[in-house]
Design a protein around this motif. Structure first.
Motif, short mmCIF file in Angstrom:
data_model
loop_
_atom_site.label_atom_id
_atom_site.label_comp_id
_atom_site.label_asym_id
_atom_site.label_seq_id
_atom_site.Cartn_x
_atom_site.Cartn_y
_atom_site.Cartn_z
N CYS A 95 -89.49 -65.83 17.04
CA CYS A 95 -90.23 -66.20 18.25
C CYS A 95 -90.14 -65.09 19.29
O CYS A 95 -89.17 -64.33 19.32
CB CYS A 95 -89.66 -67.49 18.85
SG CYS A 95 -89.86 -68.95 17.81
N LYS A 96 -91.15 -65.02 20.13
CA LYS A 96 -91.10 -64.12 21.26
C LYS A 96 -90.08 -64.65 22.27
O LYS A 96 -89.78 -65.84 22.29
CB LYS A 96 -92.48 -64.00 21.92
CG LYS A 96 -93.52 -63.32 21.06
CD LYS A 96 -94.85 -63.19 21.80
CE LYS A 96 -95.91 -62.50 20.95
NZ LYS A 96 -97.21 -62.41 21.66
N ASP B 238 -95.17 -74.11 11.48
CA ASP B 238 -95.67 -72.75 11.70
C ASP B 238 -97.08 -72.72 12.26
O ASP B 238 -97.49 -71.74 12.88
CB ASP B 238 -95.63 -71.94 10.40
CG ASP B 238 -94.21 -71.62 9.97
OD1 ASP B 238 -93.29 -71.93 10.74
OD2 ASP B 238 -94.03 -71.06 8.88
N GLY C 48 -97.00 -72.09 15.78
CA GLY C 48 -96.09 -71.01 16.13
C GLY C 48 -94.87 -71.51 16.89
O GLY C 48 -94.31 -72.56 16.58
N CYS C 49 -94.47 -70.74 17.87
CA CYS C 49 -93.34 -71.11 18.72
C CYS C 49 -93.92 -71.83 19.94
O CYS C 49 -94.27 -71.19 20.94
CB CYS C 49 -92.52 -69.89 19.10
SG CYS C 49 -91.78 -69.08 17.65
N ASN D 295 -97.19 -67.07 20.03
CA ASN D 295 -95.89 -66.79 20.65
C ASN D 295 -94.81 -66.49 19.62
O ASN D 295 -93.63 -66.77 19.83
CB ASN D 295 -95.44 -67.97 21.53
CG ASN D 295 -96.48 -68.37 22.52
OD1 ASN D 295 -97.04 -67.53 23.21
ND2 ASN D 295 -96.79 -69.64 22.59
N ALA D 296 -95.23 -65.94 18.47
CA ALA D 296 -94.29 -65.68 17.40
C ALA D 296 -94.67 -64.39 16.68
O ALA D 296 -95.75 -63.84 16.89
CB ALA D 296 -94.26 -66.84 16.41
N GLU E 101 -92.07 -73.40 25.34
CA GLU E 101 -91.72 -72.33 26.28
C GLU E 101 -90.52 -72.76 27.10
O GLU E 101 -90.52 -73.84 27.71
CB GLU E 101 -92.89 -72.01 27.20
CG GLU E 101 -92.63 -70.84 28.13
CD GLU E 101 -93.85 -70.42 28.92
OE1 GLU E 101 -93.77 -69.44 29.66
OE2 GLU E 101 -94.90 -71.10 28.79
N TYR F 296 -99.37 -66.22 14.43
CA TYR F 296 -98.66 -67.37 14.96
C TYR F 296 -98.50 -67.26 16.47
O TYR F 296 -97.99 -66.26 16.98
CB TYR F 296 -97.28 -67.48 14.31
CG TYR F 296 -97.36 -67.56 12.80
CD1 TYR F 296 -97.76 -68.73 12.16
CD2 TYR F 296 -97.04 -66.45 12.01
CE1 TYR F 296 -97.84 -68.80 10.78
CE2 TYR F 296 -97.11 -66.51 10.63
CZ TYR F 296 -97.52 -67.69 10.02
OH TYR F 296 -97.59 -67.77 8.67
N PHE G 45 -89.71 -68.40 23.98
CA PHE G 45 -90.43 -69.41 23.21
C PHE G 45 -89.57 -69.86 22.02
O PHE G 45 -88.78 -69.08 21.47
CB PHE G 45 -91.78 -68.87 22.70
CG PHE G 45 -92.78 -68.65 23.80
CD1 PHE G 45 -93.65 -69.65 24.18
CD2 PHE G 45 -92.83 -67.44 24.48
CE1 PHE G 45 -94.58 -69.45 25.19
CE2 PHE G 45 -93.73 -67.23 25.51
CZ PHE G 45 -94.61 -68.24 25.86
N TYR G 46 -89.76 -71.12 21.61
CA TYR G 46 -88.95 -71.69 20.54
C TYR G 46 -89.83 -72.55 19.63
O TYR G 46 -90.80 -73.17 20.08
CB TYR G 46 -87.81 -72.55 21.12
CG TYR G 46 -86.84 -71.75 21.95
CD1 TYR G 46 -85.67 -71.25 21.39
CD2 TYR G 46 -87.11 -71.46 23.29
CE1 TYR G 46 -84.77 -70.51 22.15
CE2 TYR G 46 -86.23 -70.70 24.06
CZ TYR G 46 -85.07 -70.23 23.48
OH TYR G 46 -84.19 -69.50 24.22
N ASP G 47 -89.45 -72.59 18.37
CA ASP G 47 -90.15 -73.43 17.39
C ASP G 47 -89.33 -74.70 17.19
O ASP G 47 -88.42 -74.74 16.37
CB ASP G 47 -90.31 -72.68 16.07
CG ASP G 47 -91.00 -73.52 15.00
OD1 ASP G 47 -91.73 -74.47 15.38
OD2 ASP G 47 -90.81 -73.25 13.80
#
Length: 664
Positions: free
Chosen positions: A101-102, A112, A115-116, A86-87, A119, A84, A105-107
């Motif tokens: 999430c990293k 999915d 991913g996320c 950034n996840a 930014e 995924y 970063f946001y979902d």
């Protein structure tokens, strides 16, 4: 390496010698079942027999599933960790799930698949600053720029006026009401309610502005009012046989018909009924019958500036103007060119220096000389904004007037402001497709940010290449920092990725577990990590998922294997024709220039086996001395041809590694 043929021995001794040679060399030919390489088809070597690893009646252990008679990781979990963008991915049971999430970063779309995707750097509770402080995908939510007096049209644009209450209407500041004791007399919002006054009621003559209209004692003429003659409250008293007058601010007496002021004393009024000739019988302007003809001041013109009013007052010439007489009073009949009687006070003449140029226009000048500049012009609208009533216009964008200046509002549908320059408006024509998420490799700017397919690759450290958007991998097999084309070097402090040097052969003098530990530590020392099996496999197969890095069909001379050094037909036939040949050998990284793929990895097939990050040592990719390069060089080949979780009783000596990372 192959062991040369020996003279005949007993069958047992011969079998033992062959087995020992095979274990030591890591090279195999068709023989008895000592490893799965010796078995045909999909079978593996188990207890000296070729059998299927699993079948309908023989299931796999743990979460593995049986596929084509092999126990493999469920397909849904293959490469889960980096699946995924950034996840973080995690295999739970047989399913791959996105578990977080990293940082940064946001979902937001709860999908999915991308991913996320959002930014953002969270800074706390949302404030009005044209930023997404709480990273929920909405900028300045909770702030009404349409009607907020604190943030009118733009964040921080506060509607404030001196001594007045401000409000916001349709993104424009308006002065709503004056504070108590203040009034807006000049109708100019820029100075607010400029006139300070305390109202007391209807205007009376008291030298005060009782009704707070900016004028004092209006409606009272102190020059002619007998009740307020010369000053408020001074009343002209009627005398006997006489009428009172207020002339030029002084009380005067006029005798009634048949009565005369013989003693020239106003205190007793007109005390005589007998007319006494005065002034030698010549009528003068003094409100008396000087010639005793029954008429007063006859023949005298009281309408000229030289002889104005009841006492024939000579009107003073006003400053910068011309005197006149009207209805018995002096007034300013006209002003000299370039001057205006603005306050209508005769005493100071034409006090206002101004030349009338016509109707009032918005130029910060008093064109009609009424004492006001640009009156009647609304300077807070896009059609008439600021000191010079500028017309605000922006290409493909809403025009606003904020704090006396033009400002660009929202872009029109299908247009975006990419360069941040208001001068060219919303210059970028683009329509957001779908949910506005950038898709890779479609040549379109899906999110209309001026970039195409951005985020489809990673920024990787030097010596590494990006594998999609998932991870980075060393371009070349790991080598020591001081390696050369003829030496592996002696500096084992860290791993580097460099061309034209001999790769690091970690298993030469160590156990498998020790060699794996050395490889892991060398990657960590370089700020990287050992590649996972799924990462290694994906990098090997390339974006088109080939059997070998270079394609689906085996090419004997493309990568470094035994077949590359056979002068004739590829192995195994060339061994028979060239028995005892030892031409095959390890070569410097990148020597076989065609042994690569679209990702740009070199020598991932052949040269050295490469460790991957597993609990039990596992190597992939084949080596320069493998007996069957066509099989063992495949991206999916494993030392035992099985699950790849261990090397088992096979110890290939030509093992190296390469490192991976998550990018910069």
């Amino acid at each position: 390496m192959f062991t040369p043929a020996r003279p005949p021995f007993t069958l047992a001794r011969t079998f033992t010698a062959i087995a020992l040679a095979l274990i030591a060399s890591g090279c195999f030919t068709e023989s008895h079942c000592m490893s799965s390489i010796d078995c045909d088809g999909d079978r593996i070597c188990k207890d000296g027999e070729c059998v299927y690893e699993c079948s309908e009646g023989t299931p796999c252990d743990g979460d593995h599933i049986c596929k084509d008679h092999h126990c493999v990781t469920p397909a849904d979990c293959e490469g889960c960790k980096n699946r995924y963008p950034n996840a973080k991915g995690e295999c739970r049971g047989t399913q791959c799930e996105m578990v977080g999430c990293k940082d940064g970063f946001y979902d937001l779309n709860r999908d999915d698949r991308d991913g996320c995707e959002y930014e953002c750097t969270a800074t706390g509770v949302e404030t009005c600053n044209q930023k997404d402080d709480d990273c929920n995908g909405i900028i300045d939510e909770g702030f009404d720029l349409q009607s907020s007096a604190e943030h009118c049209g733009l964040c921080g644009n506060k509607c404030e006026f001196p001594f007045a209450t401000g409000g916001c209407e349709a993104k424009r500041c308006r002065m709503l009401s004056c504070e108590d004791g203040h009034y807006d007399l000049d109708l100019r919002e820029e100075n607010g309610c400029e006139y300070e006054c305390t109202p007391s009621g209807v205007e009376i003559c008291n030298q005060k502005d009782d009704d707070c209209n900016g004028k004092t004692d209006e409606g009272f003429n102190l020059q002619t009012d007998t009740a307020n003659c010369g000053e408020c409250g001074r009343k002209c008293v009627d005398r006997p046989n006489a009428d009172s007058l207020c002339i030029a601010g002084s009380c005067k007496m006029v005798c009634q018909s048949g009565h005369y002021d013989a003693n020239d004393d106003e205190s007793d009024g007109c005390e005589s009924e007998v007319c006494t000739v005065t002034e030698g019988g010549t009528e003068i302007c003094d409100l008396k019958d000087n010639d005793c003809d029954g008429q007063t001041d006859e023949g005298i013109d009281k309408t000229t500036p030289e002889s104005c009013g009841p006492l024939c007052t000579r009107c003073p010439v006003p400053a910068n103007g011309k005197a006149g007489c009207k209805e018995g009073e002096c007034f300013i009949e006209g002003c000299n060119e370039g001057f205006v009687d603005l306050d209508q006070i005769a005493e100071n003449g034409c006090e206002y220096a101004c030349s009338v140029t016509g109707d009032e226009i918005c130029d910060m000048k008093d064109n009609d000389c009424d004492g006001q500049t640009d009156e009647g012009f609304e300077k807070t609208t896009p059609e008439s904004c600021g000191p010079l009533c500028e017309r605000c216009q922006f290409n493909h964008a809403e025009a606003l007037c904020v704090a006396g200046g033009c400002a660009m509002g929202d872009c029109g549908e299908g247009f975006h402001d990419i360069d941040g320059q208001a001068a060219n408006g919303c210059e970028y024509a683009c329509r957001i497709e779908g949910e506005g998420i950038e898709l890779c490799d479609n040549g379109k700017d899906d999110d209309c940010d001026g970039k195409t397919d951005e985020g489809c690759s990673l920024d990787c450290p030097e010596g590494m290449v990006a594998v999609g958007r998932q991870f980075c991998i060393d371009r070349y097999e790991a080598s020591k920092p001081d390696a050369t084309a003829t030496s592996q070097g002696a500096d084992g402090s860290r791993a580097v990725s460099a061309a034209g040097v001999l790769p690091w052969r970690v298993y030469a003098n160590n156990s498998l577990s020790e060699a794996l530990g050395i490889a892991m530590a060398a990657c960590v020392a370089s700020g990287k990590r050992l590649c996972t099996p799924s990462e290694w496999t994906r990098a090997c197969r390339g974006p088109d998922d080939h059997e070998y890095s270079y394609g689906d069909e085996y090419e004997a001379a493309t990568c470094n294997g035994i077949d590359a050094f056979c002068p004739g037909t590829p192995y195994p036939h060339c061994r028979a024709a060239n028995s005892g040949s030892t031409n095959f050998h390890l070569v410097p990284t990148g020597t076989f220039s065609g042994c690569t793929n679209a990702y740009g990895v070199y020598d991932i097939n052949g040269n050295l086996w490469e460790f991957t990050d597993t609990a039990t040592p596992t190597a992939r990719g084949g080596a320069f001395n493998c007996s069957d390069s066509e099989v063992l060089h495949k991206c999916g080949a494993l030392p035992e041809g099985g699950s790849g979780q261990h090397i088992g009783n096979w110890g290939p000596s030509a093992i190296g590694f390469r490192c991976c990372s998550d990018g910069l």
